[in-house]
Design a protein around this motif. Structure first.
Motif, mmCIF file in Angstrom:
data_model
loop_
_atom_site.group_PDB
_atom_site.id
_atom_site.type_symbol
_atom_site.label_atom_id
_atom_site.label_comp_id
_atom_site.label_asym_id
_atom_site.label_seq_id
_atom_site.Cartn_x
_atom_site.Cartn_y
_atom_site.Cartn_z
ATOM 1 N N ALA A 136 -7.446 -11.164 -22.578
ATOM 2 C CA ALA A 136 -7.879 -11.167 -23.978
ATOM 3 C C ALA A 136 -7.082 -10.179 -24.819
ATOM 4 O O ALA A 136 -6.954 -10.366 -26.040
ATOM 5 N N VAL A 137 -6.541 -9.135 -24.195
ATOM 6 C CA VAL A 137 -5.810 -8.106 -24.953
ATOM 7 C C VAL A 137 -4.504 -8.649 -25.536
ATOM 8 O O VAL A 137 -4.299 -8.607 -26.760
ATOM 9 N N PRO A 138 -3.567 -9.163 -24.695
ATOM 10 C CA PRO A 138 -2.333 -9.691 -25.307
ATOM 11 C C PRO A 138 -2.578 -10.887 -26.215
ATOM 12 O O PRO A 138 -1.842 -11.080 -27.194
ATOM 13 N N SER A 139 -3.606 -11.680 -25.933
ATOM 14 C CA SER A 139 -3.898 -12.825 -26.786
ATOM 15 C C SER A 139 -4.297 -12.381 -28.188
ATOM 16 O O SER A 139 -3.758 -12.882 -29.193
ATOM 17 N N THR A 140 -5.211 -11.437 -28.260
ATOM 18 C CA THR A 140 -5.681 -10.967 -29.571
ATOM 19 C C THR A 140 -4.566 -10.282 -30.349
ATOM 20 O O THR A 140 -4.366 -10.535 -31.546
ATOM 21 N N VAL A 141 -3.811 -9.411 -29.676
ATOM 22 C CA VAL A 141 -2.708 -8.700 -30.342
ATOM 23 C C VAL A 141 -1.658 -9.699 -30.833
ATOM 24 O O VAL A 141 -1.115 -9.580 -31.942
ATOM 25 N N GLY A 142 -1.366 -10.708 -30.005
ATOM 26 C CA GLY A 142 -0.366 -11.695 -30.396
ATOM 27 C C GLY A 142 -0.755 -12.466 -31.629
ATOM 28 O O GLY A 142 0.071 -12.691 -32.532
ATOM 29 N N TYR A 143 -2.015 -12.880 -31.716
ATOM 30 C CA TYR A 143 -2.449 -13.630 -32.891
ATOM 31 C C TYR A 143 -2.518 -12.753 -34.133
ATOM 32 O O TYR A 143 -2.278 -13.228 -35.252
ATOM 33 N N ILE A 144 -2.861 -11.491 -33.962
ATOM 34 C CA ILE A 144 -2.833 -10.577 -35.116
ATOM 35 C C ILE A 144 -1.419 -10.472 -35.671
ATOM 36 O O ILE A 144 -1.196 -10.487 -36.890
ATOM 37 N N MET A 145 -0.423 -10.380 -34.769
ATOM 38 C CA MET A 145 0.967 -10.275 -35.215
ATOM 39 C C MET A 145 1.406 -11.549 -35.928
ATOM 40 O O MET A 145 2.079 -11.488 -36.968
ATOM 41 N N MET A 146 1.044 -12.708 -35.388
ATOM 42 C CA MET A 146 1.472 -13.960 -36.029
ATOM 43 C C MET A 146 0.748 -14.182 -37.353
ATOM 44 O O MET A 146 1.353 -14.668 -38.322
ATOM 45 N N GLY A 147 -0.541 -13.823 -37.405
ATOM 46 C CA GLY A 147 -1.287 -14.012 -38.644
ATOM 47 C C GLY A 147 -0.749 -13.163 -39.791
ATOM 48 O O GLY A 147 -0.801 -13.571 -40.954
ATOM 49 N N GLY A 148 -0.218 -11.976 -39.470
ATOM 50 C CA GLY A 148 0.324 -11.096 -40.507
ATOM 51 C C GLY A 148 1.836 -11.029 -40.509
ATOM 52 O O GLY A 148 2.418 -10.078 -41.055
ATOM 53 N N ALA A 149 2.496 -12.011 -39.903
ATOM 54 C CA ALA A 149 3.954 -11.971 -39.749
ATOM 55 C C ALA A 149 4.670 -11.984 -41.098
ATOM 56 O O ALA A 149 4.328 -12.758 -41.988
ATOM 57 N N GLN A 150 5.658 -11.112 -41.197
ATOM 58 C CA GLN A 150 6.523 -11.048 -42.376
ATOM 59 C C GLN A 150 7.975 -11.318 -42.021
ATOM 60 O O GLN A 150 8.839 -11.300 -42.893
ATOM 61 N N ALA A 151 8.242 -11.550 -40.739
ATOM 62 C CA ALA A 151 9.596 -11.842 -40.261
ATOM 63 C C ALA A 151 9.490 -12.691 -39.003
ATOM 64 O O ALA A 151 8.452 -12.706 -38.331
ATOM 65 N N THR A 152 10.585 -13.380 -38.681
ATOM 66 C CA THR A 152 10.551 -14.287 -37.533
ATOM 67 C C THR A 152 10.348 -13.555 -36.212
ATOM 68 O O THR A 152 9.745 -14.105 -35.286
ATOM 69 N N TRP A 153 10.822 -12.299 -36.115
ATOM 70 C CA TRP A 153 10.659 -11.578 -34.851
ATOM 71 C C TRP A 153 9.177 -11.331 -34.550
ATOM 72 O O TRP A 153 8.776 -11.294 -33.379
ATOM 73 N N MET A 154 8.355 -11.183 -35.592
ATOM 74 C CA MET A 154 6.917 -11.003 -35.383
ATOM 75 C C MET A 154 6.280 -12.280 -34.852
ATOM 76 O O MET A 154 5.396 -12.242 -33.995
ATOM 77 N N LEU A 155 6.746 -13.429 -35.343
ATOM 78 C CA LEU A 155 6.254 -14.704 -34.832
ATOM 79 C C LEU A 155 6.646 -14.894 -33.368
ATOM 80 O O LEU A 155 5.838 -15.326 -32.544
ATOM 81 N N HIS A 156 7.887 -14.551 -33.046
ATOM 82 C CA HIS A 156 8.360 -14.705 -31.671
ATOM 83 C C HIS A 156 7.626 -13.763 -30.723
ATOM 84 O O HIS A 156 7.231 -14.164 -29.611
ATOM 85 N N LEU A 157 7.429 -12.528 -31.144
ATOM 86 C CA LEU A 157 6.722 -11.570 -30.291
ATOM 87 C C LEU A 157 5.263 -11.977 -30.116
ATOM 88 O O LEU A 157 4.699 -11.867 -29.013
ATOM 89 N N GLY A 158 4.646 -12.457 -31.198
ATOM 90 C CA GLY A 158 3.270 -12.921 -31.089
ATOM 91 C C GLY A 158 3.141 -14.087 -30.134
ATOM 92 O O GLY A 158 2.207 -14.158 -29.321
ATOM 93 N N ARG A 159 4.088 -15.035 -30.184
ATOM 94 C CA ARG A 159 4.087 -16.159 -29.253
ATOM 95 C C ARG A 159 4.261 -15.692 -27.807
ATOM 96 O O ARG A 159 3.627 -16.211 -26.889
ATOM 97 N N PHE A 160 5.118 -14.707 -27.621
ATOM 98 C CA PHE A 160 5.350 -14.189 -26.265
ATOM 99 C C PHE A 160 4.078 -13.552 -25.711
ATOM 100 O O PHE A 160 3.725 -13.758 -24.543
ATOM 101 N N LEU A 161 3.380 -12.776 -26.538
ATOM 102 C CA LEU A 161 2.150 -12.118 -26.087
ATOM 103 C C LEU A 161 1.055 -13.133 -25.773
ATOM 104 O O LEU A 161 0.346 -13.003 -24.770
ATOM 105 N N THR A 162 0.896 -14.154 -26.622
ATOM 106 C CA THR A 162 -0.098 -15.178 -26.314
ATOM 107 C C THR A 162 0.303 -15.961 -25.061
ATOM 108 O O THR A 162 -0.555 -16.457 -24.326
ATOM 109 N N GLY A 163 1.611 -16.049 -24.803
ATOM 110 C CA GLY A 163 2.079 -16.677 -23.574
ATOM 111 C C GLY A 163 1.701 -15.867 -22.345
ATOM 112 O O GLY A 163 1.316 -16.434 -21.313
ATOM 113 N N ILE A 164 1.813 -14.547 -22.442
ATOM 114 C CA ILE A 164 1.388 -13.684 -21.324
ATOM 115 C C ILE A 164 -0.083 -13.931 -21.008
ATOM 116 O O ILE A 164 -0.473 -14.073 -19.839
#
Length: 487
Positions: free
Chosen positions: A98-126
């Motif tokens: 639940a930890v990487p999932s929640t953090v990943g979605y927070i990053m994607m929901g507030g993303a201001q650059a593509t790297w935030m979207l990619h990192l959020g996807r990676f965390l939800t993948g973990i």
């Protein structure tokens, strides 16, 4: 009978499944999140192509990474679960996801650059990789033989329901709010699992017999004959001892491990992940008459229906019969898509150009309906139906059934790691192959893989219907041919 002789009524054993179902529901919320996260790019990519923020617009390579990096995270999560499953237990491993999932979605929901979207996807993948490796094992170990087949399909059902929810919400919500909604299932799972027991088998391995006995009593009910099951599990575990590296050379260990790994590899080689991730762009490329987002939602509904049917047939028709049917349906669907995409002119532009040009939209509105455009939609629906009928849920179920208990935690993580590394390569390469050669090339490859799957099922996969985990382990220990014959 003497009037003073009391009438003695022997209490009957009655198993209650209510708490077992609650424990399974609590766990599979993680699979709901997994299914939701996996297909997140499908409705999001078209929105990002028209984003007002230039920092969020993606080219072909960035979109390829956005679609595939989830699977790379899932591979890392699966490999991490190899150690967590045996170190802290199945239940806690699920809760940690639940930890990487929640953090990943927070990053994607507030993303201001593509790297935030990619990192959020990676965390939800973990998180997805951790749940994929832990939840099937947890469900298998807390279930009894009569319901294990149906409950073993629950991870796939809830993953499919999660994907369908994403497709449906994508019709009305912007991509940022889709990320916000994605946080809810993981947090609810974390809350509910706090009140659920750990796997009795894991507790016995750790020498916690009293806790294991209480866990079984909780899961089966106080009026059940849970002590008989407890003694049988304890005897099975005590006869195994601790696993050593040299033990992996024995058929008891390497045969079920190899079967599980190859099944997860072949499952991904059917192309299920790139098809689901790029579902809307594929429909755009094949010129389906409906809007791609509605086609995707329709396919998601068919997928949910098929896994429900599979769950009802799992303990009736048997695992192998469903695998045969599944492989044959997927073969027909991918071969049809290959022939359609090879012989039918498709719209110009690349696969990631998911927004139709204005003039093409106008032409579509004026043109008469062409029935041939139904072929890719129906073929995709048949493919998804076939996959969800067998090769989707049964690979998860068989992995949790046939892996030996002493190596189940590590081996399940290894299976998930192999599965998602394969998915990463396919998802990343898929876009580039389509843009270079067209859709017919990957679909021809997928049809060949489906034939291989049918052959592998016939030669290597055992039938585990109506068998306890201890019976399955004894089967592999005997070294007989790969068929469990019902007596």
């Amino acid at each position: 009978m003497d009037e003073k002789t009391p009438l003695i009524i022997k209490p009957t054993s009655r198993t209650s499944n209510a708490r077992l179902y609650l424990a399974v529901f609590s766990a599979v919320l993680g699979n709901f999140n997994f299914g939701y996260s996996l297909v997140y790019p499908s409705p999001v990519i078209p929105q990002l192509k028209n984003s007002d923020n230039p920092q969020l617009r993606m080219d072909t390579e960035q979109i390829a990474w956005f679609g595939s990096i989830f699977t790379l995270g899932a591979a890392a999560g699966g490999l991490g679960a190899m150690f967590l499953n045996d170190l802290i237990g199945r239940k806690l491993s699920i809760m940690v996801s639940a930890v990487p999932s929640t953090v990943g979605y927070i990053m994607m929901g507030g993303a201001q650059a593509t790297w935030m979207l990619h990192l959020g996807r990676f965390l939800t993948g973990i998180a997805g990789g951790m749940t994929a490796a832990s939840i099937p094992v947890y469900i298998s170990e807390i279930s009894h033989a009569k319901v294990r087949g149906a409950l073993g399909s629950c991870p796939q059902i809830t993953a499919v329901f999660g994907a369908l929810s994403l497709y449906a919400l994508g019709l009305v919500l912007p991509w940022q709010w889709l990320a916000v909604v994605g946080e809810i299932p993981a947090l609810l799972m974390l809350l509910l699992l706090c009140f659920m027991p750990n796997s009795p088998r894991y507790l016995i391995i750790c020498g916690k017999q009293e806790q294991a006995c209480k866990a079984l009593e909780f899961l089966r009910g106080p009026d059940s004959d849970f002590m008989t099951e407890f003694n049988r599990i304890e005897l099975s575990i005590s006869s195994q001892g601790r696993i050593r590296w040299s033990d992996l050379t024995t058929p008891f260990y390497y045969k079920p491990i190899l079967i599980s790994i190859v099944m997860r590899f072949l499952q991904q080689m059917t192309g299920i992940t790139p098809i689901l991730v790029y579902l809307e762009p594929i429909f755009q490329k094949t010129d389906v008459f409906l809007e791609p987002k509605y086609d995707a939602a329709l396919v998601g509904a068919i997928r949910l229906l098929s896994v429900v049917i599979a769950a009802s047939l799992m303990d009736k028709a048997g695992r192998k019969a469903l695998l045969y049917t599944s492989g044959f349906l997927m073969f027909l669907a991918t071969l049809t898509m290959n022939m359609y995409s090879y012989t039918t002119p498709c719209p110009s532009g690349n696969l990631t150009g998911t927004v139709l040009p204005t003039d093409l939209i106008a032409q579509q509105g004026e043109a008469a309906f062409n029935t041939i455009t139904l072929i890719p939609l129906i073929s995709t629906m048949v493919f998804i139906f076939g996959y969800a009928l067998g090769w989707g849920p049964i690979t998860w179920l068989l992995m949790s059934e046939i892996l030996p208990l002493g190596a189940r935690g590590v081996a399940s993580g290894l299976c998930v790691g192999v599965s998602w590394l394969t998915a990463f390569v396919l998802s990343h390469v898929f876009i580039h192959v389509v843009e270079t050669y067209g859709l017919f090339v990957p679909f021809l490859f997928f049809s060949v893989v489906c034939v291989v799957n049918i052959i592998f099922t016939a030669v290597c996969v055992p039938e585990t219907r109506n068998r306890s985990l201890e019976e399955i382990e004894n089967y592999f220990r005997t070294g007989r041919s790969f068929t469990i014959i019902d007596t």
